[in-house]
Design a protein around this motif. Sequence first.
Motif, PDB file in Angstrom:
ATOM      1  N   MET A   1       0.862  -1.169   0.000  1.00 23.12           N
ATOM      2  CA  MET A   1       0.000   0.000   0.000  1.00 23.12           C
ATOM      3  C   MET A   1       0.906   1.230   0.000  1.00 23.12           C
ATOM      4  SD  MET A   1      -2.952   1.072   2.726  1.00 23.12           S
ATOM      5  CE  MET A   1      -3.594  -0.556   2.661  1.00 23.12           C
ATOM      6  N   LYS A   2       0.579   2.143  -0.892  1.00 21.48           N
ATOM      7  CA  LYS A   2       1.463   3.300  -1.001  1.00 21.48           C
ATOM      8  C   LYS A   2       1.087   4.375   0.011  1.00 21.48           C
ATOM      9  CE  LYS A   2      -0.406   5.837  -4.837  1.00 21.48           C
ATOM     10  NZ  LYS A   2      -0.245   6.315  -6.181  1.00 21.48           N
ATOM     11  N   THR A   3       2.083   5.141   0.398  1.00 23.00           N
ATOM     12  CA  THR A   3       1.899   6.250   1.327  1.00 23.00           C
ATOM     13  C   THR A   3       2.257   7.540   0.611  1.00 23.00           C
ATOM     14  OG1 THR A   3       2.491   4.835   3.197  1.00 23.00           O
ATOM     15  CG2 THR A   3       2.599   7.213   3.550  1.00 23.00           C
ATOM     16  N   ALA A  14      -7.600  14.221  -7.036  1.00 26.15           N
ATOM     17  CA  ALA A  14      -8.485  13.601  -8.028  1.00 26.15           C
ATOM     18  C   ALA A  14      -7.879  12.309  -8.568  1.00 26.15           C
ATOM     19  CB  ALA A  14      -8.763  14.578  -9.164  1.00 26.15           C
ATOM     20  N   ARG A  15      -6.605  12.336  -8.912  1.00 25.87           N
ATOM     21  CA  ARG A  15      -5.935  11.139  -9.438  1.00 25.87           C
ATOM     22  C   ARG A  15      -5.889  10.040  -8.379  1.00 25.87           C
ATOM     23  NH1 ARG A  15      -0.928   9.420  -8.696  1.00 25.87           N
ATOM     24  NH2 ARG A  15      -0.177  11.440  -7.974  1.00 25.87           N
ATOM     25  N   GLU A  19      -7.580   6.262  -8.454  1.00 28.91           N
ATOM     26  CA  GLU A  19      -6.817   5.041  -8.223  1.00 28.91           C
ATOM     27  C   GLU A  19      -7.426   4.221  -7.086  1.00 28.91           C
ATOM     28  OE1 GLU A  19      -2.724   6.046  -7.551  1.00 28.91           O
ATOM     29  OE2 GLU A  19      -2.492   6.968  -9.536  1.00 28.91           O
ATOM     30  N   ALA A  20      -7.816   4.904  -6.015  1.00 23.75           N
ATOM     31  CA  ALA A  20      -8.405   4.205  -4.871  1.00 23.75           C
ATOM     32  C   ALA A  20      -9.728   3.554  -5.250  1.00 23.75           C
ATOM     33  CB  ALA A  20      -8.594   5.168  -3.701  1.00 23.75           C
ATOM     34  N   PRO A  40     -11.335   1.958  -1.189  1.00 26.53           N
ATOM     35  CA  PRO A  40     -12.539   2.061  -2.021  1.00 26.53           C
ATOM     36  C   PRO A  40     -13.761   1.542  -1.280  1.00 26.53           C
ATOM     37  CG  PRO A  40     -11.207   0.212  -2.733  1.00 26.53           C
ATOM     38  CD  PRO A  40     -10.424   0.944  -1.681  1.00 26.53           C
ATOM     39  N   LEU A  41     -14.901   2.128  -1.566  1.00 28.58           N
ATOM     40  CA  LEU A  41     -16.157   1.639  -1.013  1.00 28.58           C
ATOM     41  C   LEU A  41     -16.638   0.460  -1.845  1.00 28.58           C
ATOM     42  CD1 LEU A  41     -18.049   4.992  -0.374  1.00 28.58           C
ATOM     43  CD2 LEU A  41     -17.080   3.461   1.326  1.00 28.58           C
TER      44      LEU A  41
END
Length: 83
Positions: A1-3, A14-15, A19-20, A40-41
Amino acid sequence: MKTVSLQEAQSHLARLVDEASKGDAFVIAKDGRPAVKVVPLPVEEKPVAKRKRRAGFLKGEASLHSDFDSLYAKDIEEMFYGK
């Protein structure tokens, strides 16, 4: 997972959200410490359909008094102008 840093998140929100939403969760760090995790939901399989409103579906169910417009006119006039 990126930080990502808070500044980077502000600049590229927005980007990052795009991605999420595709499944790439990330963490936003403030002052080098992880602060928020963005995930993400779950996607709803079927959007909830709104019920269509039908104009006039209660027609005939209610009625107004025949002199509705003049009801209490005398009382209202007395309130404004006195007896």
